[in-house]
Design a protein around this motif. Structure first.
Motif, PDB file in Angstrom:
ATOM      1  N   GLN A   1     -69.313   2.709 -78.770  1.00 39.85           N
ATOM      2  CA  GLN A   1     -70.593   2.652 -78.527  1.00 39.85           C
ATOM      3  C   GLN A   1     -70.878   1.247 -77.842  1.00 39.85           C
ATOM      4  OE1 GLN A   1     -72.225   4.322 -82.146  1.00 39.85           O
ATOM      5  NE2 GLN A   1     -73.347   2.542 -82.620  1.00 39.85           N
ATOM      6  N   GLU A   2     -70.435   0.338 -78.697  1.00 41.58           N
ATOM      7  CA  GLU A   2     -70.836  -1.155 -78.419  1.00 41.58           C
ATOM      8  C   GLU A   2     -70.095  -1.277 -76.933  1.00 41.58           C
ATOM      9  OE1 GLU A   2     -68.258  -5.300 -79.000  1.00 41.58           O
ATOM     10  OE2 GLU A   2     -68.798  -4.293 -80.762  1.00 41.58           O
ATOM     11  N   ARG A   3     -68.903  -0.984 -76.791  1.00 41.29           N
ATOM     12  CA  ARG A   3     -68.327  -1.110 -75.317  1.00 41.29           C
ATOM     13  C   ARG A   3     -68.978  -0.462 -74.260  1.00 41.29           C
ATOM     14  NH1 ARG A   3     -67.471  -5.778 -75.475  1.00 41.29           N
ATOM     15  NH2 ARG A   3     -66.064  -5.517 -73.475  1.00 41.29           N
ATOM     16  N   LEU A   4     -69.365   0.896 -74.519  1.00 42.65           N
ATOM     17  CA  LEU A   4     -70.146   1.463 -73.571  1.00 42.65           C
ATOM     18  C   LEU A   4     -71.532   0.961 -73.206  1.00 42.65           C
ATOM     19  CD1 LEU A   4     -69.943   4.983 -75.188  1.00 42.65           C
ATOM     20  CD2 LEU A   4     -68.756   4.353 -72.902  1.00 42.65           C
ATOM     21  N   VAL A   5     -72.144   0.191 -74.054  1.00 43.91           N
ATOM     22  CA  VAL A   5     -73.463  -0.358 -73.668  1.00 43.91           C
ATOM     23  C   VAL A   5     -73.119  -1.663 -73.060  1.00 43.91           C
ATOM     24  CG1 VAL A   5     -75.355  -1.615 -74.813  1.00 43.91           C
ATOM     25  CG2 VAL A   5     -74.694   0.832 -75.846  1.00 43.91           C
ATOM     26  N   VAL A   6     -72.188  -2.374 -73.548  1.00 41.06           N
ATOM     27  CA  VAL A   6     -72.073  -3.697 -72.617  1.00 41.06           C
ATOM     28  C   VAL A   6     -71.637  -3.262 -71.241  1.00 41.06           C
ATOM     29  CG1 VAL A   6     -70.080  -5.516 -72.586  1.00 41.06           C
ATOM     30  CG2 VAL A   6     -70.973  -4.812 -74.606  1.00 41.06           C
ATOM     31  N   GLY A   7     -71.047  -2.363 -71.176  1.00 41.52           N
ATOM     32  CA  GLY A   7     -70.413  -1.748 -69.686  1.00 41.52           C
ATOM     33  C   GLY A   7     -71.747  -1.399 -68.876  1.00 41.52           C
ATOM     34  N   GLY A   8     -72.715  -0.805 -69.408  1.00 38.94           N
ATOM     35  CA  GLY A   8     -73.783  -0.638 -68.525  1.00 38.94           C
ATOM     36  C   GLY A   8     -74.583   0.627 -68.849  1.00 38.94           C
ATOM     37  N   TYR A   9     -73.799   1.537 -69.995  1.00 39.40           N
ATOM     38  CA  TYR A   9     -74.719   2.900 -70.525  1.00 39.40           C
ATOM     39  C   TYR A   9     -76.040   2.277 -71.173  1.00 39.40           C
ATOM     40  CZ  TYR A   9     -71.147   5.935 -69.283  1.00 39.40           C
ATOM     41  OH  TYR A   9     -70.111   6.862 -68.410  1.00 39.40           O
ATOM     42  N   LYS A  10     -77.012   3.025 -71.223  1.00 35.64           N
ATOM     43  CA  LYS A  10     -78.272   2.545 -72.081  1.00 35.64           C
ATOM     44  C   LYS A  10     -77.940   3.141 -73.390  1.00 35.64           C
ATOM     45  CE  LYS A  10     -81.589   2.419 -68.269  1.00 35.64           C
ATOM     46  NZ  LYS A  10     -82.995   3.193 -67.745  1.00 35.64           N
ATOM     47  N   GLU A  11     -78.405   2.525 -74.296  1.00 33.37           N
ATOM     48  CA  GLU A  11     -78.207   3.092 -75.778  1.00 33.37           C
ATOM     49  C   GLU A  11     -78.897   4.389 -75.856  1.00 33.37           C
ATOM     50  OE1 GLU A  11     -79.961   0.377 -78.593  1.00 33.37           O
ATOM     51  OE2 GLU A  11     -78.530  -1.148 -78.423  1.00 33.37           O
ATOM     52  N   ASN A  12     -79.880   4.746 -75.096  1.00 34.94           N
ATOM     53  CA  ASN A  12     -80.258   6.071 -75.441  1.00 34.94           C
ATOM     54  C   ASN A  12     -79.423   7.174 -74.234  1.00 34.94           C
ATOM     55  OD1 ASN A  12     -81.333   5.352 -73.014  1.00 34.94           O
ATOM     56  ND2 ASN A  12     -83.729   5.945 -73.386  1.00 34.94           N
ATOM     57  N   THR A  13     -78.530   6.801 -73.760  1.00 31.99           N
ATOM     58  CA  THR A  13     -78.010   7.584 -73.179  1.00 31.99           C
ATOM     59  C   THR A  13     -77.250   8.834 -73.619  1.00 31.99           C
ATOM     60  OG1 THR A  13     -77.106   5.973 -71.235  1.00 31.99           O
ATOM     61  CG2 THR A  13     -75.909   7.888 -71.401  1.00 31.99           C
ATOM     62  N   THR A  14     -77.403  10.075 -73.349  1.00 38.51           N
ATOM     63  CA  THR A  14     -77.164  11.256 -74.159  1.00 38.51           C
ATOM     64  C   THR A  14     -75.603  11.201 -74.213  1.00 38.51           C
ATOM     65  OG1 THR A  14     -77.294  12.406 -71.927  1.00 38.51           O
ATOM     66  CG2 THR A  14     -78.933  12.812 -73.625  1.00 38.51           C
TER      67      THR A  14
END
Length: 251
Positions: free
Chosen positions: A172-185
């Motif tokens: 989840q950390e890498r997903l957010v770093v990459g550009g997904y918002k924290e509230n992305t489903t």
């Protein structure tokens, strides 16, 4: 003759008709016991020799195959899902080529398809995402640097993450770093299409927490993307105004 067969995503009746037929004809079956539904072995014929590859090395698998070849027997190498996705079949084929052993591949229903069915999900929605990224986190098995999760996340496409349930905090950390918002489903699908299938819907920022709360530590797929929640455009293909090779659109 060796047949690499996709066992399907879990449910016994999701093996292909061709795969079931090959299983019933096999003289030797080598199956991925850690993931393949053992009920599939009920299709085997009397006298069929069965090996669980979860306890075997590549060299031991090849040894069994070569012995079967010398005895003019047909071997089914039964892999989970579809053999082409994280199936480690290329290394087997390369060795078989060196020994001039003939082989074929019978495709199967991948667990990422099973997960979509569990979610009643279409991975490719018009104006939301037309791309599906199938990947995994770096763990004991390496991943090329160019395919590091955050770099793939920059596309904000639909993502299906295999073999990473034990690494969700880092994921989840890498997903957010990459550009997904924290509230992305997001969703966690445990043992898609098995009898004990479990579906957990969450967000990118709650992946680890949701898995822990539901006791999920392995054998799950992680799905991330707006296709899980967003509005989308109607498909042009079935729009009455859209002309195709088979139908003239209404002007």
């Amino acid at each position: 003759m060796v047949n690499f067969v996709g066992a399907g995503s879990g449910a016994v009746d999701l093996i292909t008709v061709r795969g079931q037929k090959l299983l019933s004809e096999a003289d030797v079956i080598i199956y991925a016991g850690s993931l393949v539904n053992p009920e599939l072995l009920e299709y085997k014929k009397e006298g069929c020799e069965v090996h669980n590859s979860a306890k075997m090395t590549l060299e031991e698998v090849i040894e069994v195959i070569l012995k079967a070849e010398k005895e003019n027997k047909m071997t089914v190498r039964l892999h989970t899902g579809d053999p082409s996705i994280y199936g480690a079949i290329r290394e087997q084929m390369d060795v078989l080529d060196k020994h001039n052993v003939e082989y074929k591949v019978c495709p199967g229903v991948s667990s990422f398809c099973g997960a979509a069915s569990a979610l009643n999900l279409e991975y490719t929605l018009p104006d939301v995402s037309q791309t599906v990224i199938i990947t995994r986190m770096v763990g004991r098995t390496s991943v090329p640097e160019k395919e590091e999760i955050s770099k793939l996340a920059a596309h904000n496409a639909t993502m299906v993450v295999f073999l990473s349930t034990g690494l969700l905090e880092k994921l989840q950390e890498r997903l957010v770093v990459g550009g997904y918002k924290e509230n992305t489903t997001a969703a966690i699908v445990y043992k898609a299409t098995w009898d004990d299938e479990k579906v957990v819907r969450c967000t990118v920022s709650t992946l680890a927490e949701s898995a822990k709360k539901n006791g999920i530590t392995k054998t799950a797929l992680i799905i991330v993307g707006d296709v899980l929640s967003s509005e989308y455009s109607r498909s042009d293909l079935y729009n009455p105004k859209f002309t195709t090779e088979f139908r003239k659109g209404i002007e």
